[in-house]
Design an enzyme around this catalytic site. Structure first.
Site, PDB file in Angstrom:
ATOM      1  N   LYS B 116      29.479   4.084  38.837  1.00 22.33           N
ATOM      2  CA  LYS B 116      28.772   3.990  37.965  1.00 22.33           C
ATOM      3  C   LYS B 116      27.807   3.119  37.947  1.00 22.33           C
ATOM      4  O   LYS B 116      26.565   3.313  37.309  1.00 22.33           O
ATOM      5  CB  LYS B 116      30.042   3.907  36.829  1.00 22.33           C
ATOM      6  CG  LYS B 116      31.025   4.461  36.402  1.00 22.33           C
ATOM      7  CD  LYS B 116      30.246   6.232  35.574  1.00 22.33           C
ATOM      8  CE  LYS B 116      31.681   6.898  36.028  1.00 22.33           C
ATOM      9  NZ  LYS B 116      31.993   7.895  36.911  1.00 22.33           N
ATOM     10  N   GLY B 164      38.704   2.577  32.478  1.00 26.66           N
ATOM     11  CA  GLY B 164      39.800   3.200  31.084  1.00 26.66           C
ATOM     12  C   GLY B 164      40.011   2.547  29.635  1.00 26.66           C
ATOM     13  O   GLY B 164      41.151   2.127  29.116  1.00 26.66           O
ATOM     14  N   GLU B 200      25.673  -3.530  26.214  1.00 25.57           N
ATOM     15  CA  GLU B 200      25.512  -2.706  26.421  1.00 25.57           C
ATOM     16  C   GLU B 200      24.533  -2.115  24.732  1.00 25.57           C
ATOM     17  O   GLU B 200      25.843  -2.290  24.320  1.00 25.57           O
ATOM     18  CB  GLU B 200      25.847  -0.955  26.850  1.00 25.57           C
ATOM     19  CG  GLU B 200      25.683  -1.360  28.630  1.00 25.57           C
ATOM     20  CD  GLU B 200      26.493  -0.021  28.559  1.00 25.57           C
ATOM     21  OE1 GLU B 200      25.979   0.741  29.636  1.00 25.57           O
ATOM     22  OE2 GLU B 200      26.893   1.111  28.578  1.00 25.57           O
ATOM     23  N   LYS B 237      36.821  18.063  26.713  1.00 24.85           N
ATOM     24  CA  LYS B 237      35.827  19.105  26.162  1.00 24.85           C
ATOM     25  C   LYS B 237      37.320  20.139  25.636  1.00 24.85           C
ATOM     26  O   LYS B 237      37.390  20.244  26.444  1.00 24.85           O
ATOM     27  CB  LYS B 237      35.059  18.744  27.012  1.00 24.85           C
ATOM     28  CG  LYS B 237      33.875  17.792  27.236  1.00 24.85           C
ATOM     29  CD  LYS B 237      33.038  18.699  28.743  1.00 24.85           C
ATOM     30  CE  LYS B 237      31.650  17.206  28.977  1.00 24.85           C
ATOM     31  NZ  LYS B 237      31.432  17.752  30.101  1.00 24.85           N
ATOM     32  N   GLU B 288      26.328   9.983  33.823  1.00 29.14           N
ATOM     33  CA  GLU B 288      26.742  10.100  34.204  1.00 29.14           C
ATOM     34  C   GLU B 288      26.166  11.173  34.972  1.00 29.14           C
ATOM     35  O   GLU B 288      25.621  12.622  33.978  1.00 29.14           O
ATOM     36  CB  GLU B 288      28.053  10.469  34.637  1.00 29.14           C
ATOM     37  CG  GLU B 288      29.168  11.579  33.921  1.00 29.14           C
ATOM     38  CD  GLU B 288      30.493  11.136  34.028  1.00 29.14           C
ATOM     39  OE1 GLU B 288      31.468   9.758  34.005  1.00 29.14           O
ATOM     40  OE2 GLU B 288      31.472  11.834  33.789  1.00 29.14           O
ATOM     41  N   ASN B 290      27.820  14.260  37.595  1.00 29.92           N
ATOM     42  CA  ASN B 290      28.658  15.530  38.486  1.00 29.92           C
ATOM     43  C   ASN B 290      28.036  16.162  39.397  1.00 29.92           C
ATOM     44  O   ASN B 290      27.798  17.545  39.131  1.00 29.92           O
ATOM     45  CB  ASN B 290      29.168  16.878  36.634  1.00 29.92           C
ATOM     46  CG  ASN B 290      30.205  16.155  35.678  1.00 29.92           C
ATOM     47  OD1 ASN B 290      30.140  16.215  34.072  1.00 29.92           O
ATOM     48  ND2 ASN B 290      30.366  14.321  36.873  1.00 29.92           N
ATOM     49  N   ARG B 292      29.036  18.742  41.283  1.00 26.01           N
ATOM     50  CA  ARG B 292      30.302  19.957  41.597  1.00 26.01           C
ATOM     51  C   ARG B 292      29.719  20.655  40.260  1.00 26.01           C
ATOM     52  O   ARG B 292      29.052  20.752  39.442  1.00 26.01           O
ATOM     53  CB  ARG B 292      31.635  19.183  40.781  1.00 26.01           C
ATOM     54  CG  ARG B 292      31.820  18.837  39.941  1.00 26.01           C
ATOM     55  CD  ARG B 292      33.345  18.437  39.922  1.00 26.01           C
ATOM     56  NE  ARG B 292      33.059  17.771  38.424  1.00 26.01           N
ATOM     57  CZ  ARG B 292      33.666  17.300  37.170  1.00 26.01           C
ATOM     58  NH1 ARG B 292      33.180  19.256  36.511  1.00 26.01           N
ATOM     59  NH2 ARG B 292      33.584  16.950  36.542  1.00 26.01           N
ATOM     60  N   VAL B 295      33.159  23.178  34.545  1.00 28.78           N
ATOM     61  CA  VAL B 295      34.347  23.709  33.628  1.00 28.78           C
ATOM     62  C   VAL B 295      33.701  24.753  32.381  1.00 28.78           C
ATOM     63  O   VAL B 295      33.420  26.212  32.540  1.00 28.78           O
ATOM     64  CB  VAL B 295      35.213  23.155  33.121  1.00 28.78           C
ATOM     65  CG1 VAL B 295      36.040  24.441  31.764  1.00 28.78           C
ATOM     66  CG2 VAL B 295      36.825  22.283  33.332  1.00 28.78           C
ATOM     67  N   ARG B 338      38.121  25.668  24.880  1.00 31.37           N
ATOM     68  CA  ARG B 338      39.068  26.648  26.524  1.00 31.37           C
ATOM     69  C   ARG B 338      40.719  26.051  25.952  1.00 31.37           C
ATOM     70  O   ARG B 338      40.855  26.061  24.414  1.00 31.37           O
ATOM     71  CB  ARG B 338      39.031  24.716  26.918  1.00 31.37           C
ATOM     72  CG  ARG B 338      38.117  24.401  27.499  1.00 31.37           C
ATOM     73  CD  ARG B 338      38.347  23.511  27.798  1.00 31.37           C
ATOM     74  NE  ARG B 338      36.309  22.744  28.849  1.00 31.37           N
ATOM     75  CZ  ARG B 338      36.490  21.066  29.182  1.00 31.37           C
ATOM     76  NH1 ARG B 338      37.197  20.691  29.676  1.00 31.37           N
ATOM     77  NH2 ARG B 338      35.492  21.290  30.220  1.00 31.37           N
TER      78      ARG B 338
END
Lengths: 70, 451
Positions: B116, B164, B200, B237, B288, B290, B292, B295, B338
């Site tokens: 990150k 976390g 931040e 999401k 961030e 992703n 890839r 979904v 979803r």
């Protein structure tokens, strides 16, 4: 005597209580992992953990006994 | 183009990749665990191999086994889907070392975007807006208060080594900062062995809006507009749509340009997504990347008419992008929901035996399924069992079609979140486009006590 049962199918991720230890109603006895979520399994009664019926990593079905509280 | 591809994944995304491969005459190989023996994707593939026990580290994360199957079956490339090994830089490297093609970006880029702090600094260099914050560790409460004076509240106090949510706290004034600083520093030391704190600016009640990009090995890149994915429960999401009901054309264009800057700076190739937080004034900040397929990729496919899996395969096979930015436009409005095997009130998972599944049919309706009507939904993987994607000529039409479709949707034998989805998409605030990350908390949870 009170049985602590699994509320759903899953793997035993962590055993929180030890045999011979005192637990209060609502305190977690174990934590299951189901569908990538941690599911706390609390005791429903005050008492002593007489016997743990599962070990970390075990797979349990809904209703399986996790521990016996006396 | 490849003649045979191994899919290192499971569930609906494996089925989704098989569908495109079949259309392109590419043979498919899948791997499955003991828990997935009856899964639809295992039947749909040309070849399937049992690779181990239900737990992911004994099957779907077993890199040696997956590579063995790839070699044995004669696959030329591996598609990682999403989740599991998809953003694992070591896996991408191992695939290439084995002489196979990894359908995704280079392992170097995956590693960079997985860190990150490195990602934040990389984006700053690319000129992509990041959340304003301190560059170095903040020594003590006094220094923190000085910084707060310059930056202004509300602020996020974060542990540099955190994760976390540990060692992280929002603070609104000097008093809260004083209370939070030492406690968080101690917690970070205890948990991570590193008490370094940084600060931040807090983006209050933002939206989560992301830009889909496609890039080839020759430096060509396009963005495929945005998806708004602000409605989330447990940071996952639930409802995604394209385009966002909130963005102005000017911001849309600016975010697209920022995403392309990021792609060029990274030397990125394949499909990827740059996620942003967007505030009420349409300021946007890098969250961030992703590296890839995501979904929610179907909503982008529905409004652009592109098949993203096909594009991934073509780029990975060394083809040049055949699309230019000026060829692309937004056609209609698409919404994905979803379908989770979980209780609508508690969000608790609901594994078990599915006894019936009734899928709505009609114009503009698309399904992506991980199950069939008699599937055993196991507790070993995430609770998503299906995706329902609905497209209309306008957002209003898409919502109407989705409402009808959800009323016809039936999941029997296990609990599902269909009731929750119905309540979200029929809520006045959803219809008005008030789709912020606080939606569930502000508008859905209160409905539970009223029913």
């Amino acid at each position: 005597m009170n049985e602590v049962k699994a509320s759903m199918a899953g793997s035993v991720w962590k055993i929180v209580a030890k045999e011979g230890e005192q637990v209060k109603s609502g305190e977690d006895v174990a934590i299951l992992e189901s569908m990538k979520m941690e599911i706390p399994i609390p005791s429903e009664a005050d008492g002593t953990v007489k016997e743990l019926k599962v070990a970390e990593g075990d797979f349990v079905n809904e209703g399986d006994v996790i521990a016996i509280i006396e | 183009m490849f003649s045979k591809v191994l899919i290192a994944n499971r569930g609906e995304i494996a089925s989704r990749i098989i569908r495109t491969c079949a259309r392109l005459n590419i043979k498919t190989v899948v791997v499955y665990s003991e828990a997935d023996q009856q899964a639809p994707y295992v039947e749909e593939a040309d070849e399937s191999y049992l690779i181990g026990k239900p737990r992911v580290n004994e099957s779907y994360l077993n890199v040696d086994k997956i590579l063995q199957v790839a070699q044995k079956s004669g696959a030329e490339a591996i598609h990682p889907g999403y989740g599991l090994l998809s953003e694992n830089a070591d896996f991408a490297k191992r695939v290439r070392e084995a002489g196979l093609v990894f359908i995704g970006p280079s392992s170097e880029v995956i590693a960079k975007m997985g860190d990150k702090i490195a990602a934040r600094s990389e984006m700053q260099q690319a000129g992509v807006p990041i959340v304003p914050g301190t560059e170095a560790a903040v020594a003590d409460t006094e220094e923190a208060k000085e910084i707060a004076k310059q930056m202004g509240y509300p602020l996020m106090l974060k542990a540099a080594a955190g994760g976390g949510g540990i060692g992280m706290q929002a603070v609104k004034n000097d008093g809260e900062l004083e209370k939070a600083f030492e406690g968080n520093q101690k917690r970070a030391e205890t948990f991570f062995g590193d008490g370094k704190m940084f600060m931040e600016k807090q983006i209050v009640d933002p939206r989560h809006i992301e830009i889909q990009v496609l890039a080839d090995e020759f430096g060509n890149a396009v963005h495929l507009f945005e998806r708004e994915c602000s409605i989330q429960r447990r940071h996952q999401k639930v409802v995604e749509e394209a385009p966002s009901p909130f963005l102005s054309d000017q911001t849309r264009q600016s975010m697209g340009e920022s995403a392309l800057k990021a792609v060029q700076t990274l030397g990125y190739a394949n499909a990827g997504t740059i996620e942003f937080l967007v505030d009420e004034q349409e300021n946007y900040y890098f969250l961030e990347m992703n590296t890839r397929l995501q979904v929610e990729h179907p909503v982008t496919e529905e409004i652009t008419g592109l098949d993203l899996v096909e594009q991934q395969l073509r780029v990975a096979a060394g083809e040049k992008l055949a699309i230019r930015q000026e060829d692309l436009s937004i056609n209609g409005h698409a919404i994905e929901v979803r379908i989770y095997a979980e209780d609508s009130n508690t969000f608790f998972p609901s594994p078990g035996q599915l006894t019936n599944l009734v899928l709505p049919q009609g114009e503009g309706i698309r399904h992506e399924l991980a199950v069939h009507g008699q599937s055993q939904v196991t507790p070993f993987y995430d609770p998503m069992i299906a995706k329902l994607i609905v497209t209309g000529t306008s957002r209003e039409e898409a919502i109407e079609r989705l409402t009808t479709a959800l009323h016809q949707y039936e999941v029997q034998g296990i609990k599902s979140n269909v009731m929750m989805l119905k309540r979200i998409i029929t809520h006045e605030k959803f219809k008005q486009g008030e789709t912020k990350t606080s939606f569930i908390e502000n508008y859905y949870l209160p409905t539970l006590t009223n029913h």
